[in-house]
Design a protein around this motif. Structure first.
Motif, PDB file in Angstrom:
ATOM      1  N   SER A   1       3.990   4.280 -10.262  1.00  7.51           N
ATOM      2  CA  SER A   1       3.804   4.352  -8.814  1.00  7.51           C
ATOM      3  C   SER A   1       2.589   5.191  -8.414  1.00  7.51           C
ATOM      4  O   SER A   1       2.468   6.370  -8.787  1.00  7.51           O
ATOM      5  CB  SER A   1       5.060   4.936  -8.171  1.00  7.51           C
ATOM      6  OG  SER A   1       4.842   5.249  -6.815  1.00  7.51           O
ATOM      7  N   VAL A   2       1.709   4.590  -7.622  1.00  9.57           N
ATOM      8  CA  VAL A   2       0.584   5.356  -7.073  1.00  9.57           C
ATOM      9  C   VAL A   2       1.076   6.370  -6.040  1.00  9.57           C
ATOM     10  O   VAL A   2       0.371   7.347  -5.740  1.00  9.57           O
ATOM     11  CB  VAL A   2      -0.471   4.427  -6.445  1.00  9.57           C
ATOM     12  CG1 VAL A   2      -1.132   3.562  -7.495  1.00  9.57           C
ATOM     13  CG2 VAL A   2       0.129   3.570  -5.340  1.00  9.57           C
ATOM     14  N   TYR A   3       2.257   6.157  -5.505  1.00 11.51           N
ATOM     15  CA  TYR A   3       2.792   7.065  -4.489  1.00 11.51           C
ATOM     16  C   TYR A   3       3.235   8.379  -5.134  1.00 11.51           C
ATOM     17  O   TYR A   3       2.973   9.462  -4.597  1.00 11.51           O
ATOM     18  CB  TYR A   3       3.936   6.386  -3.741  1.00 11.51           C
ATOM     19  CG  TYR A   3       3.517   5.057  -3.175  1.00 11.51           C
ATOM     20  CD1 TYR A   3       2.711   4.986  -2.045  1.00 11.51           C
ATOM     21  CD2 TYR A   3       3.879   3.854  -3.803  1.00 11.51           C
ATOM     22  CE1 TYR A   3       2.280   3.759  -1.529  1.00 11.51           C
ATOM     23  CE2 TYR A   3       3.468   2.631  -3.300  1.00 11.51           C
ATOM     24  CZ  TYR A   3       2.665   2.583  -2.176  1.00 11.51           C
ATOM     25  OH  TYR A   3       2.239   1.369  -1.688  1.00 11.51           O
ATOM     26  N   TYR A   4       3.900   8.294  -6.288  1.00 13.70           N
ATOM     27  CA  TYR A   4       4.193   9.530  -7.014  1.00 13.70           C
ATOM     28  C   TYR A   4       2.911  10.097  -7.608  1.00 13.70           C
ATOM     29  O   TYR A   4       2.714  11.316  -7.647  1.00 13.70           O
ATOM     30  CB  TYR A   4       5.208   9.284  -8.123  1.00 13.70           C
ATOM     31  CG  TYR A   4       5.601  10.559  -8.839  1.00 13.70           C
ATOM     32  CD1 TYR A   4       6.470  11.461  -8.245  1.00 13.70           C
ATOM     33  CD2 TYR A   4       5.067  10.880 -10.086  1.00 13.70           C
ATOM     34  CE1 TYR A   4       6.798  12.659  -8.875  1.00 13.70           C
ATOM     35  CE2 TYR A   4       5.393  12.063 -10.726  1.00 13.70           C
ATOM     36  CZ  TYR A   4       6.267  12.944 -10.115  1.00 13.70           C
ATOM     37  OH  TYR A   4       6.588  14.133 -10.736  1.00 13.70           O
ATOM     38  N   GLY A   5       2.027   9.209  -8.056  1.00 17.72           N
ATOM     39  CA  GLY A   5       0.752   9.667  -8.580  1.00 17.72           C
ATOM     40  C   GLY A   5      -0.033  10.473  -7.556  1.00 17.72           C
ATOM     41  O   GLY A   5      -0.785  11.396  -7.913  1.00 17.72           O
ATOM     42  N   ALA A   6       0.113  10.121  -6.273  1.00 18.61           N
ATOM     43  CA  ALA A   6      -0.584  10.864  -5.221  1.00 18.61           C
ATOM     44  C   ALA A   6      -0.129  12.323  -5.180  1.00 18.61           C
ATOM     45  O   ALA A   6      -0.926  13.231  -4.913  1.00 18.61           O
ATOM     46  CB  ALA A   6      -0.354  10.197  -3.868  1.00 18.61           C
ATOM     47  N   LEU A   7       1.160  12.563  -5.452  1.00 24.31           N
ATOM     48  CA  LEU A   7       1.664  13.934  -5.497  1.00 24.31           C
ATOM     49  C   LEU A   7       1.008  14.699  -6.646  1.00 24.31           C
ATOM     50  O   LEU A   7       0.578  15.848  -6.478  1.00 24.31           O
ATOM     51  CB  LEU A   7       3.184  13.918  -5.656  1.00 24.31           C
ATOM     52  CG  LEU A   7       3.883  15.265  -5.823  1.00 24.31           C
ATOM     53  CD1 LEU A   7       3.684  16.134  -4.586  1.00 24.31           C
ATOM     54  CD2 LEU A   7       5.376  15.066  -6.092  1.00 24.31           C
ATOM     55  N   LEU A   8       0.913  14.064  -7.810  1.00 25.46           N
ATOM     56  CA  LEU A   8       0.273  14.705  -8.957  1.00 25.46           C
ATOM     57  C   LEU A   8      -1.219  14.937  -8.690  1.00 25.46           C
ATOM     58  O   LEU A   8      -1.762  16.001  -9.017  1.00 25.46           O
ATOM     59  CB  LEU A   8       0.440  13.837 -10.201  1.00 25.46           C
ATOM     60  CG  LEU A   8       1.874  13.531 -10.654  1.00 25.46           C
ATOM     61  CD1 LEU A   8       1.847  12.661 -11.905  1.00 25.46           C
ATOM     62  CD2 LEU A   8       2.647  14.815 -10.922  1.00 25.46           C
ATOM     63  N   TYR A   9      -1.861  13.938  -8.101  1.00 23.38           N
ATOM     64  CA  TYR A   9      -3.304  14.032  -7.830  1.00 23.38           C
ATOM     65  C   TYR A   9      -3.586  15.160  -6.840  1.00 23.38           C
ATOM     66  O   TYR A   9      -4.555  15.912  -7.002  1.00 23.38           O
ATOM     67  CB  TYR A   9      -3.800  12.698  -7.283  1.00 23.38           C
ATOM     68  CG  TYR A   9      -5.292  12.581  -7.174  1.00 23.38           C
ATOM     69  CD1 TYR A   9      -6.071  12.242  -8.277  1.00 23.38           C
ATOM     70  CD2 TYR A   9      -5.933  12.800  -5.960  1.00 23.38           C
ATOM     71  CE1 TYR A   9      -7.444  12.132  -8.180  1.00 23.38           C
ATOM     72  CE2 TYR A   9      -7.315  12.685  -5.848  1.00 23.38           C
ATOM     73  CZ  TYR A   9      -8.059  12.349  -6.957  1.00 23.38           C
ATOM     74  OH  TYR A   9      -9.424  12.245  -6.860  1.00 23.38           O
TER      75      TYR A   9
END
Length: 500
Positions: free
Chosen positions: A101-109
């Motif tokens: 998920s890019v949405y969870y990835g956004a949190l990591l980013y």
């Protein structure tokens, strides 16, 4: 107001306890898939803004080493989108995988941009602590006496929930999605507006953060619908369905963006086909079909497909999905549905039998070694940017020195004791557990079983998949015990007496 202050204090204290494993590790816990989440978002940022980072530089080097020309910016269009180089052969554009998920990835980013992945652990600790105590006060019936919920804090010390909080993966949102589903279905009308907003946003986020959560929530919603129709129980299901639509819409938006940017839709790895081949029925069917002249792309790799499903999906050699040319990977993914249906029609009893065996094995796997031991997990430190690699190397997990044996030792006795407590209070002493609490426990148990069914039948059973949800049993047992120790109200004297 005093009760809210006590509850806020308990949430803060529980969040600190949940961060103990990360502190003990000297940093957050990483997993091989963590970098994939970050790079997905990083690629989108580069495409939209042209801003490059250590992650995108590393990805460009890997792309160049693969022999596939890197994408370039569209000339003079002003759109900022990435276009395929004119020298890139048709169908050879690198495959973008769905499921990360890019949405969870956004949190990591965002945490990486802020300078530390500790921000992810802190956010996950606060969200988890809030969900745990809001759920516990409803199950225990302690709305006006949250100070009696202090035993719930022990869950952070005797279960592996803190490891999921410290892990840079969306795993912690799988159990939180189950809690949110139970909370919304049973207690929507009883909650105040702020509590409703919290639980709905949590459920929608879980649906966006992993497709597995989307499937488990959807199956749980189906069971709740049958429950409402069969027993005419007042369950609030519309908010759950709306959260599912948000998750599905998020996946559709990601697919549309990838297609627009690359010309190809994202590819979902063939998990079910890999599982059927590893279990035997899929390989038997493939041998016969290919010998009879089948045009399945897998026939080109029949003699080199690994026995292990994880090796088939993620290894880089011939016969493995990730080792195939991009166009073959797209074909294998597109052919998966027909292959699965053909195998099921060919050997239905064998498929059902192996699936049940996998589900049973998944249900009983509660260890945490694949989370806490970075070397066992197979993290490739060479793929990490220098600063991230240095932080990773300083952790105990990177040195295989994290004391995961503590959690493994407690997992079985704590879980069995919690299950026995719930059964005793729910069956033998039904008067100590209100109907709402029994319904809550039933929904959570169904969610735990569905998690095992989805992960065991559609993927290879792993300890991480079940250990991330099994701590819900000690949570519920502790909450029910906190509620069962209520003082018995004194008889009301005359007409003006008040209940205790």
């Amino acid at each position: 107001m005093q009760g809210r202050g006590v509850l806020a204090g308990l949430i803060a204290l529980l969040a600190l306890l949940l961060l103990l494993p990360a502190a003990l590790n000297r940093g957050v816990l990483q997993f091989p898939d963590t970098t994939t989440y970050i790079r997905g978002v990083d690629a989108a940022v580069v495409a939209a803004t042209g801003h490059s980072s250590a992650w995108s530089d590393d990805a460009k080097r890997a792309l160049a080493a693969s022999g596939v020309p890197a994408p370039t910016k569209a000339p003079a269009s002003g759109s900022g989108e990435l276009a395929v180089s004119a020298t890139t052969p048709a169908g050879n554009y690198p495959v973008v995988l769905s499921g990360r998920s890019v949405y969870y990835g956004a949190l990591l980013y965002a945490a990486d941009w802020l300078g530390s992945f500790w921000w992810v652990a802190i956010v996950q600790a606060l969200v988890t602590a809030t969900a745990v105590l809001l759920a516990a006060r409803r199950v225990a019936g302690r709305l006006e006496a949250p100070e009696r919920l202090w035993p719930v804090l022990a869950v952070a010390l005797v279960t592996s929930v803190g490891l999921q909080v410290a892990l840079l993966m969306p795993d912690i949102f799988a159990p939180l999605a189950i809690l949110a589903t139970a909370q919304i279905a049973l207690l929507w009308r009883a909650m105040v507006r702020g509590e409703r907003v919290f639980w709905w946003l949590l459920l929608a986020a879980a649906a966006l953060f992993h497709s597995g959560n989307l499937l488990v929530i959807g199956l749980l919603l189906g069971l709740l619908l049958l429950w409402r129709l069969g027993r005419r129980t007042a369950l609030r299901l519309a908010p759950i369905a709306l959260a599912l639509l948000v998750g599905a819409g998020g996946e559709a938006a990601f697919g549309a963006a990838v297609r627009k940017m690359t010309g190809y839709p994202p590819v979902r790895p063939p998990f079910v086909a890999a599982r059927l081949i590893a279990d035997g029925p899929g390989r038997d069917y493939l041998d016969r079909a290919c010998a009879e002249g089948s045009t399945l792309t897998l026939c080109q790799y029949r003699d080199s497909i690994p026995e292990d499903s994880d090796s088939f999906l993620w290894a880089s050699g011939r016969g493995s999905f990730m080792g195939m040319p991009p166009e073959d990977r797209r074909r294998v993914a597109a052919e998966e549905r027909g292959f699965v249906l053909a195998v099921l029609a060919d050997q239905p009893l064998a498929v059902i039998g192996t699936s049940l065996r996998n589900i049973g094995g998944q249900l009983l796997r509660w260890q945490v070694d694949d989370i806490a031991d970075a070397r066992l997990g197979g993290i490739n430190r060479d793929k990490l940017p220098p600063a991230v690699r240095a932080a990773f190397d300083s952790t105990r997990a990177a040195e295989s020195d994290f004391p995961s044996g503590y959690y493994d030792l407690l997992a079985v006795p704590v879980t069995l004791l919690a299950l026995a407590t719930l059964l005793a209070l729910g069956l033998a002493r039904r008067d100590t557990m209100p109907a709402a609490a029994r319904g809550y426990v039933a929904i959570v148990l169904a969610g735990i079983l569905l998690n095992a069914a989805v992960c065991g039948a559609f993927s290879k059973p792993h300890d991480r998949y079940q250990s991330r949800v099994i701590w819900l049993l000690p949570l519920l047992a502790t909450a029910v015990l906190a509620g069962s120790r209520r003082r018995v109200p004194a008889p009301a004297p005359a007409a003006s007496g008040t209940a205790v």
